[in-house]
Design a protein around this motif. Structure first.
Motif, short mmCIF file in Angstrom:
data_model
loop_
_atom_site.label_atom_id
_atom_site.label_comp_id
_atom_site.label_asym_id
_atom_site.label_seq_id
_atom_site.Cartn_x
_atom_site.Cartn_y
_atom_site.Cartn_z
N GLU A 193 32.44 48.11 42.72
CA GLU A 193 33.36 47.13 42.18
C GLU A 193 32.92 45.69 42.46
O GLU A 193 32.63 45.33 43.61
CB GLU A 193 34.74 47.38 42.79
CG GLU A 193 35.84 46.60 42.14
CD GLU A 193 37.21 46.95 42.75
OE1 GLU A 193 37.50 48.14 42.92
OE2 GLU A 193 37.96 46.01 43.03
N HIS A 586 35.60 46.59 36.09
CA HIS A 586 36.17 45.57 36.97
C HIS A 586 35.88 44.13 36.55
O HIS A 586 35.62 43.27 37.38
CB HIS A 586 35.69 45.79 38.42
CG HIS A 586 35.63 47.22 38.81
ND1 HIS A 586 36.78 47.96 38.98
CD2 HIS A 586 34.59 48.07 39.01
CE1 HIS A 586 36.43 49.21 39.30
NE2 HIS A 586 35.11 49.29 39.31
N ILE A 587 35.89 43.89 35.25
CA ILE A 587 35.73 42.50 34.81
C ILE A 587 36.77 42.18 33.75
O ILE A 587 37.41 43.08 33.19
CB ILE A 587 34.33 42.24 34.20
CG1 ILE A 587 34.06 43.15 32.98
CG2 ILE A 587 33.24 42.41 35.24
CD1 ILE A 587 32.82 42.76 32.20
N LYS A 588 36.99 40.88 33.53
CA LYS A 588 37.71 40.49 32.33
C LYS A 588 37.03 39.30 31.69
O LYS A 588 36.26 38.58 32.34
CB LYS A 588 39.19 40.23 32.61
CG LYS A 588 39.50 39.28 33.71
CD LYS A 588 41.02 39.27 33.93
CE LYS A 588 41.40 38.54 35.18
NZ LYS A 588 42.83 38.74 35.53
N VAL B 589 35.28 38.59 37.65
CA VAL B 589 35.53 39.88 38.29
C VAL B 589 37.03 40.09 38.35
O VAL B 589 37.80 39.17 38.60
CB VAL B 589 34.91 39.90 39.70
CG1 VAL B 589 35.38 41.13 40.47
CG2 VAL B 589 33.39 39.90 39.59
N ASP B 590 37.43 41.33 38.11
CA ASP B 590 38.84 41.69 38.03
C ASP B 590 39.06 42.85 38.98
O ASP B 590 39.09 44.01 38.58
CB ASP B 590 39.12 42.10 36.57
CG ASP B 590 40.56 42.49 36.35
OD1 ASP B 590 41.43 42.00 37.09
OD2 ASP B 590 40.80 43.28 35.41
N LYS B 591 39.16 42.51 40.28
CA LYS B 591 39.24 43.57 41.28
C LYS B 591 40.60 44.24 41.26
O LYS B 591 41.60 43.63 40.90
CB LYS B 591 38.96 43.01 42.67
CG LYS B 591 37.52 42.58 42.85
CD LYS B 591 37.10 42.63 44.31
CE LYS B 591 35.63 42.24 44.39
NZ LYS B 591 35.11 42.24 45.76
N LYS B 592 40.59 45.48 41.71
CA LYS B 592 41.84 46.26 41.69
C LYS B 592 42.95 45.55 42.44
O LYS B 592 44.06 45.45 41.97
CB LYS B 592 41.61 47.65 42.28
CG LYS B 592 40.89 48.58 41.33
CD LYS B 592 41.12 50.03 41.69
CE LYS B 592 40.17 50.92 40.92
NZ LYS B 592 38.84 51.03 41.59
N GLN B 593 42.62 44.99 43.62
CA GLN B 593 43.67 44.38 44.44
C GLN B 593 44.24 43.11 43.78
O GLN B 593 45.28 42.61 44.19
CB GLN B 593 43.18 44.06 45.86
CG GLN B 593 41.94 43.18 45.90
CD GLN B 593 40.67 44.01 46.07
OE1 GLN B 593 40.54 45.07 45.44
NE2 GLN B 593 39.75 43.56 46.87
N GLU B 595 45.26 43.05 40.79
CA GLU B 595 46.18 43.42 39.69
C GLU B 595 47.63 43.15 40.06
O GLU B 595 48.01 43.24 41.21
CB GLU B 595 45.99 44.90 39.36
CG GLU B 595 44.79 45.11 38.43
CD GLU B 595 44.41 46.58 38.35
OE1 GLU B 595 45.30 47.44 38.48
OE2 GLU B 595 43.23 46.86 38.16
#
Lengths: 595, 595
Positions: A193, A586-588, B589-593, B595
């Motif tokens: 990630e 895991h990106i946007k 980066v769009d990490k899970k935490q 969200e």
């Protein structure tokens, strides 16, 4: 409706039948290049990748089948069964022109709508249309020839290196982002990630590791990637012939590559290049041609006249020299008639692209000199210039006075441009030259530090090592380029194979030990355990194919190229992807307007 | 400190000297495999990629140089000059064992710290260490042999296809994301904000376009990418031999590929496989072996005993059949002694991995039958089973009763496992089989629709076309796999080459015209302009090399592989990248935490 071939099996290719095949029963399969319905006869030119055969349908066919034949249109795919016979009117334009096939039966394997572009070389449609309908564009014999040459060239490359004990070893496509160099293409990781792979800009570090592994001789024909703005001969993904050898110095690498180049041109073009290939140091190339990839198919050397005008009252010259610049000229021998004042102005505009502030010139005639600058020069100065430049009646002399780098760049490029305008270049001429002894560093004005001209692992020449710490700008590298007809086709170097020297190199580049570790840690680790002397070369395969096929556009030698905006108009790549797909990695998307 | 080679030039490789070279002056270069200091003599085993030569340093050297020789350590890189002489004590273990080189001078080209792993095959270090120090791991002769085999195999592949008029054509690495299939690796575009390329899962669509282009015969050895969870023989990037041909049906493709496989094994292993290769329909394979990639190096066919137990009072059997399942068994011929009850329990556990709820069994002895289920079966039922399965004293019979797909999966895999446990497989045995007539569709329980088993362009068999709309599950495809020793090494199909049939196919897959256009628009466009009948095959090149080198781990046949978590422990890829780099390609980066 098109179907399978049923029981029909192809017996021959459309380009291979000759009058010696008369009477033979054949089955040909291919595309309809054109059809002519003469009422009681239908002629079809049937095309496959080998060529064309004329097919005749006549009243030996049942009425029903003959009526079907009349419905055949361009680019239908046919299987035709029939007998080879001599033609009444021979077509000397094509190798099969002595014969035709009288059809006894046929099958439409697939129909075709009217194609949006013609399947012929001089179709004159936009490149955009050609790329959008690439599968039709590639039906053109000229395009197929380029891809066939590319395939044959790859074979010759591989045969040569295999026969010389090189191993082809695949290096990874999903690699670590590059700390120095061009911009990487990034690939987000799903499993890890927030982390990213990069597509390789070249397998440089991996091939050096293979040498540390003791694999001795490596080569690979390999895709490389650079996310840079595209030019006529650049693509986001390009193909490289990558080579590395152990226990060698510059001589061995040049020698084996000369044998390689000889074989390449001999087998593919039946041209025997003369060996050894001419060599020229970087310094000689710059002094004489202004560029490090001189086109030697024509003359027009640069000549330094600074010594004659450094005290001149013509301040444009003398003050430039005073500030450390130089004044250099080219004698466009015997061509004074071919350039009007307007032409010369246009040359000046061209020189300005490369930073020149102006272009001085002199036309020499039997009656004397025509020049806007002559009046500012002393007779002695003029005479010295004419003598040094061998100026005679009929010559046009041009001059640039500036920082030497600007003089080189503008005159060097002007030299090529003039040769092009004068149509001096014989397309069949092939001129190869090695450029050697490149500077190890170049000064980066933006970063205010020296950067590696080749890469940070390039070995300095032994006699210059002592200058590393004192005068880095003077250090020459064990680096070489092969230049063909003024294009850089490949380049390489001997690499540093020990830590002490490598650390000096990093110091000269302004890296702390920590930075060096961070950027190149794994290579430096490898060098702790015994690295052999090694070096190599990489060729631009696409550019070689351009040379081999006389193509001026890199896209013509690639089956499915990208446009200059890095898109594929055929598949529409790159495209939008779903939020779900992005979330998985895991990106946007972070669009500018969102900032 | 290591330096360049100075004036020394290698004359010979370490593995090539023989007693016929006695008296020859040589320069060898390589790594120190081991050194022995006997006081007045120093012995060095010098290693390069070809082998090892023993070097002797003695008192013919100056004292100073001899003292230097005593400092040499393992994995130092040396250049050694000297004369070949016969050895006193011959070493029959190595090809150069008759000779040694008496050193007259030497140069340390690079020193080495003590390597963290031994350079020998039975080093017993963890795979993680081997991968972290891959450049040392690759110094092992066994690893170099694998890479040499890979290089030679690629050469044989290319020679074969070139010689058969195939063109090697490179297809793009930066492509359009795939609508059907595995998960893509995505590459954000810098120039085209918010859009993404995908790395190719295979060049499937591009090679079909090349056929539409009339290029007739294509092949490529090419990297492909699938972002799936990794298993022992999977890598995120893998290499495929990709082949496509026009104007052919199944027979021609199988024929030319049999010639290819013959050449491959003949040239690389000196094994002549017998042609034609055995063929088996998918249905036969499933019925007899439970899997579509049967290992035919041993027997143990599956046998259906449903007809004898469908009315049985043993409800485990009869009610399974009543619900549409089946009861099948394997006779593990003559091996009843080799399985204790504990062993059988362990087989049962294994079967449960594949969904079986249990494993019934019978041991047949001269005294009768030992079995937990015998008591539930009528004598007639028992006799019929024994007769059908040819059960004799000494045999062990095992049974699974379940949905037929579970029966196949569990018994099919159990069959392989039992052969492994009984050590029945001769590693040098080579058993090839074509599996043909695959089903065109399989039902996807999650998506509640039929999906293409091969891909949506696979052609149905002509005789089954009429079933497309009525009983899609019964439609067989013109698809084939080549299975070697129970591993699928390659597979392919004849493709649909006309729009009407393609549209029927999409309908069966549940795609609207719009969806089909959206997913495959450019291929469907291409099919409007005359597509030839065509088909092809793709081989897993890494798997072929595993077979050719008897490797059980895909990472052993790849120079720089990824771990099962898709990382490279050598380079540390994938890594973090800077915010600047991400901004340039318009992502964050769009990490899970987060969200």
């Amino acid at each position: 409706m098109g179907k399978g071939m049923g029981s029909l099996r192809r017996t021959d290719m459309c380009g291979n039948l000759r009058d010696t095949d008369e009477g033979k029963e054949v089955v040909l399969m291919g595309w309809v290049q054109r059809e002519r319905d003469l009422g009681s006869l239908v002629f079809i030119d049937l095309r496959d990748t080998t060529g064309i055969t004329q097919i005749v349908f006549n009243d030996t066919l049942s009425k029903e089948i003959f009526e079907e034949a009349k419905k055949i249109k361009s680019e239908y795919v046919l299987a035709v069964q029939g007998k080879v016979r001599k033609r009444e009117s021979i077509n000397k334009e094509i190798p099969t022109g002595d014969i035709e096939v009288l059809a006894s039966s046929f099958k439409v394997l697939d129909e075709s709508e009217t194609p949006p572009i013609y399947i012929k070389d001089d179709d004159k449609v936009s490149e955009n249309m050609r790329l959008k309908y690439r599968y039709l564009d590639l039906r053109k014999p000229s395009m197929q020839e380029k891809l066939k040459m590319r395939s044959r060239a790859a074979k010759v490359v591989r045969d040569f290196f295999y026969d010389n004990d090189f191993l082809e070893i695949e290096t990874p496509m999903l690699t670590k982002p590059t700390p120095e160099g061009a911009r990487d293409y990034l690939v987000p990781s799903r499993v890890n990630e927030g982390k990213f792979y990069a597509l390789p800009q070249s397998p440089q570090l991996m091939k050096q590791l293979l040498m540390v592994s003791g694999l001795d001789r490596y080569f690979q024909i390999v895709k490389c990637f650079r996310d840079e703005d595209l030019r006529f001969n650049r693509q986001p993904e390009f193909t490289q012939i990558d080579v590395e050898m152990s226990f060698v110095d510059v001589e061995e690498i040049i020698n084996i590559n000369e044998k390689f180049l000889f074989k390449l041109f001999k087998e593919l073009k039946n041209i025997e290049i003369s060996l050894p290939i001419k060599r020229m140091t970087y310094k000689e190339a710059m002094e004489n041609y202004g560029v490090d990839k001189p086109d030697l198919r024509f003359d027009f050397k640069l000549i330094d006249i600074s010594e004659f005008v450094n005290k001149s009252e013509f301040k444009v010259f003398s003050s430039t020299i005073e500030k450390g610049g130089s004044v250099r000229g080219i004698n466009i021998k015997g061509c004074s008639d071919k350039f009007t004042r307007k032409d010369i102005s246009s040359l000046e505009e061209y020189a300005k692209i490369y930073g020149a502030k102006g272009l001085a010139w002199m036309k020499i005639t039997n009656d004397g000199i025509t020049s806007p600058i002559a009046k500012f020069l002393q007779e002695e100065e003029l005479n010295s210039i004419l003598e040094k430049m061998n100026g005679k009646a009929g010559d046009l002399l041009i001059f640039v006075a500036d920082k030497t780098s600007v003089v080189f760049d503008s005159l060097g490029n002007l030299r090529n441009e003039i040769a092009k305008r004068l149509d001096l270049i014989d397309k069949d001429d092939l001129n190869l030259v090695w450029i050697t002894e490149f500077p190890l560093f170049e000064y980066d004005e933006e970063e205010k530090r020296y950067v590696a001209k080749h890469h940070p692992f390039t070995s300095p020449m032994e006699e210059d090592i002592e200058l590393l710490e004192t005068e880095p700008e003077k250090v020459r590298a064990k680096a070489y380029d092969i230049v063909i007809n003024g294009d850089e086709m490949g380049g390489g170097s001997i690499r540093i194979n020990n830590m002490d020297l490598q650390n000096k190199m990093f110091k000269a580049l302004g890296f702390s030990q920590e930075e060096a570790e961070d950027k190149f840690g794994f290579l430096l680790d490898a060098f702790k355990y015994g690295a052999p002397p090694h070096g190599g070369i990489a060729y631009g395969f696409d550019r070689l194919i351009m040379t081999l096929t006389n193509s001026s556009n890199i896209r013509d030698v690639i089956a499915f190229p990208k446009t200059q905006s890095a898109t594929c108009v055929l598949t529409d790549a790159p495209t939008d992807v779903s939020e779900f797909q992005l979330k998985e990695v895991h990106i946007k998307v972070d669009k500018k307007q969102d900032e």
